[in-house]
Design a protein around this motif. Structure first.
Motif, PDB file in Angstrom:
ATOM      1  N   ARG A 184    -105.903 -23.572 110.548  1.00 21.72           N
ATOM      2  CA  ARG A 184    -107.099 -23.791 109.732  1.00 21.72           C
ATOM      3  C   ARG A 184    -106.680 -24.133 108.311  1.00 21.72           C
ATOM      4  O   ARG A 184    -105.703 -23.593 107.807  1.00 21.72           O
ATOM      5  N   ARG A 185    -107.457 -25.013 107.688  1.00 18.08           N
ATOM      6  CA  ARG A 185    -107.268 -25.267 106.265  1.00 18.08           C
ATOM      7  C   ARG A 185    -108.621 -25.572 105.644  1.00 18.08           C
ATOM      8  O   ARG A 185    -109.500 -26.141 106.285  1.00 18.08           O
ATOM      9  N   ASN A 186    -108.768 -25.136 104.404  1.00 18.14           N
ATOM     10  CA  ASN A 186    -110.012 -25.358 103.684  1.00 18.14           C
ATOM     11  C   ASN A 186    -109.891 -26.585 102.801  1.00 18.14           C
ATOM     12  O   ASN A 186    -108.827 -26.849 102.238  1.00 18.14           O
ATOM     13  N   VAL A 187    -111.000 -27.307 102.695  1.00 18.40           N
ATOM     14  CA  VAL A 187    -111.065 -28.495 101.845  1.00 18.40           C
ATOM     15  C   VAL A 187    -112.315 -28.372 100.980  1.00 18.40           C
ATOM     16  O   VAL A 187    -113.413 -28.136 101.496  1.00 18.40           O
ATOM     17  N   LEU A 188    -112.132 -28.528  99.671  1.00 17.99           N
ATOM     18  CA  LEU A 188    -113.257 -28.581  98.746  1.00 17.99           C
ATOM     19  C   LEU A 188    -113.608 -30.045  98.539  1.00 17.99           C
ATOM     20  O   LEU A 188    -112.744 -30.846  98.160  1.00 17.99           O
ATOM     21  N   ILE A 189    -114.839 -30.402  98.805  1.00 20.60           N
ATOM     22  CA  ILE A 189    -115.246 -31.803  98.714  1.00 20.60           C
ATOM     23  C   ILE A 189    -115.455 -32.162  97.244  1.00 20.60           C
ATOM     24  O   ILE A 189    -116.260 -31.552  96.532  1.00 20.60           O
ATOM     25  N   GLU A 190    -114.682 -33.151  96.828  1.00 22.62           N
ATOM     26  CA  GLU A 190    -114.692 -33.612  95.440  1.00 22.62           C
ATOM     27  C   GLU A 190    -115.647 -34.786  95.263  1.00 22.62           C
ATOM     28  O   GLU A 190    -116.047 -35.441  96.239  1.00 22.62           O
ATOM     29  N   TRP A 191    -115.973 -35.066  94.017  1.00 23.62           N
ATOM     30  CA  TRP A 191    -116.875 -36.169  93.673  1.00 23.62           C
ATOM     31  C   TRP A 191    -116.395 -37.491  94.277  1.00 23.62           C
ATOM     32  O   TRP A 191    -117.158 -38.247  94.855  1.00 23.62           O
TER      33      TRP A 191
ATOM     34  N   GLY B  99    -119.482 -23.769 106.721  1.00 24.54           N
ATOM     35  CA  GLY B  99    -119.942 -22.435 107.088  1.00 24.54           C
ATOM     36  C   GLY B  99    -119.627 -22.231 108.557  1.00 24.54           C
ATOM     37  O   GLY B  99    -118.518 -22.484 108.996  1.00 24.54           O
ATOM     38  N   ASP B 100    -120.637 -21.839 109.329  1.00 26.48           N
ATOM     39  CA  ASP B 100    -120.414 -21.685 110.774  1.00 26.48           C
ATOM     40  C   ASP B 100    -120.987 -22.859 111.564  1.00 26.48           C
ATOM     41  O   ASP B 100    -121.055 -22.823 112.780  1.00 26.48           O
ATOM     42  N   LYS B 101    -121.368 -23.924 110.848  1.00 28.65           N
ATOM     43  CA  LYS B 101    -121.986 -25.079 111.493  1.00 28.65           C
ATOM     44  C   LYS B 101    -120.957 -26.202 111.687  1.00 28.65           C
ATOM     45  O   LYS B 101    -120.270 -26.598 110.745  1.00 28.65           O
TER      46      LYS B 101
END
Length: 137
Positions: A5-12, A99-101
């Motif tokens: 798993r890896r998290n990604v923050l969506i940038e502009w 989230g969980d979607k």
């Protein structure tokens, strides 16, 4: 099967004028997630190259299914797993969750390759049993 798993923050800059993620960005994230998946079992790309004499694992087929859009500021999680191995290929499945979607599913077929014997181009090589074992835990 092993899931990373890896998290990604969506940038502009990931978004189109409608304010949602421009679809090619998902494929770039999935590509990075495949490399991360190998790293998660101790096979950083430089080590993979040095240990097995390969130059990488290019994508030969890809597909995406888009269920719900993501937008600037969302943090998403990408779950990656290898779902099967061929002689020199392997199938990768990505699940992008907001989230969980489930927002997006991505599929890749990749092939392990080395430089061609004549030095011109690349050719497929058999996936070593050790690599198969690492992902089937």
């Amino acid at each position: 099967m092993h899931i990373s798993r890896r998290n990604v923050l969506i940038e502009w800059g990931d978004c189109d004028p409608a304010g949602i993620v421009f679809y090619p960005r998902y494929f770039a994230w999935f590509d990075a997630s495949t490399a991360n998946h190998f790293a998660s079992v101790g096979l950083l790309k430089p080590e993979l190259i040095a240990r097995y004499g390969v130059v990488g694992f290019p994508m030969v087929d890809t597909q995406g299914k888009f269920y719900t859009p993501s937008k600037f500021g969302d943090e998403v999680t990408i779950e990656t797993t290898i779902t099967g191995f061929g002689k020199s290929s392997f199938d990768v499945h990505h699940r992008l969750l907001r989230g969980d979607k489930l927002a997006v599913e991505g599929y890749e077929k990749r092939v392990l390759v080395k430089r061609a014997d004549d030095g011109d181009g690349i050719k497929s090589v058999q996936v070593p049993e050790e690599i198969r074992t690492l992902f089937q835990r």
